[in-house]
Design an enzyme around this catalytic site. Structure first.
Site, PDB file in Angstrom:
ATOM      1  N   GLU A   1       0.816  -1.207   0.000  1.00 21.12           N
ATOM      2  CA  GLU A   1       0.000   0.000   0.000  1.00 21.12           C
ATOM      3  C   GLU A   1       0.857   1.267   0.000  1.00 21.12           C
ATOM      4  O   GLU A   1       0.476   2.277  -0.568  1.00 21.12           O
ATOM      5  CB  GLU A   1      -0.912   0.016   1.236  1.00 21.12           C
ATOM      6  N   THR A   2       1.976   1.243   0.670  1.00 24.50           N
ATOM      7  CA  THR A   2       2.763   2.463   0.874  1.00 24.50           C
ATOM      8  C   THR A   2       4.237   2.265   0.552  1.00 24.50           C
ATOM      9  O   THR A   2       5.085   2.951   1.120  1.00 24.50           O
ATOM     10  CB  THR A   2       2.640   2.931   2.333  1.00 24.50           C
TER      11      THR A   2
ATOM     12  N   ASN B   1      -7.855  -4.865   0.199  1.00 28.34           N
ATOM     13  CA  ASN B   1      -7.736  -4.210  -1.103  1.00 28.34           C
ATOM     14  C   ASN B   1      -8.518  -5.059  -2.093  1.00 28.34           C
ATOM     15  O   ASN B   1      -8.256  -6.251  -2.224  1.00 28.34           O
ATOM     16  CB  ASN B   1      -6.265  -4.094  -1.514  1.00 28.34           C
TER      17      ASN B   1
END
Length: 209
Positions: free
Chosen positions: A1-2, A184
């Site tokens: 995600e990051t 997700n």
């Protein structure tokens, strides 16, 4: 995600949430609720609300939790009385594990299986962006999908496309695969998470997972 926690967003969360709450009518109600959750969160964690940064929608930390999910699922794994999802990786890992657990993860249960496809013309592959366990191993077999698994025939499943460099391929996801998509919604994202986990397992143990 990051990018493994390196990119967590540079927008002030209170600004993002306030703007979307009061200047974005299509989802204003949702973001007003998230703004309330954010204010409760910073009070609980004793954080200055003006210093918290995140995405332009108000998602925070390495896990990009919205405030409501942060309050509900974040875990103080090292018992330092703070749930830090930016820099404390004990908290980060425990929190995503808690998120998956609360969404129904079954330890030791299968996630994915390889499949060979020779379907009848009416059969449709699941939506890669909206995963639903709308088949069983038995019903997939009836439609010409051969699954490399030993799970019972009535096990809930979904057929997903897994494009490879040498052409199309197919896999069947089970409940734990569905649980990953609660974090997700992309089937490709969930497959990447599973494949990475398998590669890590193999590297750590020096054996096939």
């Amino acid at each position: 995600e990051t990018y493994y926690g390196r990119i967590t967003g540079h927008y002030r969360v209170i600004d993002s949430l306030a703007t979307l709450a009061f200047d974005y009518p299509p989802r204003g109600e949702y973001f007003r609720a998230e703004l309330e959750q954010f204010l409760l969160l910073v009070r609980e964690e004793n954080i200055d609300p003006l210093t918290v940064t995140g995405s332009y929608t108000g998602a925070m930390g390495a896990l990009q939790f919205m405030p409501s999910n942060y309050r509900r699922y974040a875990v103080d794994a090292n018992t330092d009385k703070h749930r830090d999802l930016w820099t404390d990786w004990d908290d980060v890992i425990a929190s995503v594990a808690n998120y998956l657990h609360e969404h129904g993860w079954e330890a030791g249960a299968p996630v994915l299986a390889e499949a060979k496809l020779d379907p009848d013309p009416s059969f449709q592959i699941g939506n890669a962006h909206r995963i639903e366990l709308n088949q069983t191993i038995e019903s997939l077999n009836a439609h010409g999908v051969k699954v490399e698994t030993d799970v019972p025939p009535d096990t809930a499943a979904v057929l997903v496309s897994a494009e490879q460099r040498d052409g199309p391929a197919y896999r069947v996801g089970f409940k734990n695969f569905y649980v990953i998509t609660r974090y997700n919604g992309s089937a490709r994202y969930a497959m990447a998470v599973y494949d990475l986990a398998q590669a890590i397992t193999q590297r750590v143990h020096g054996t096939e997972p």
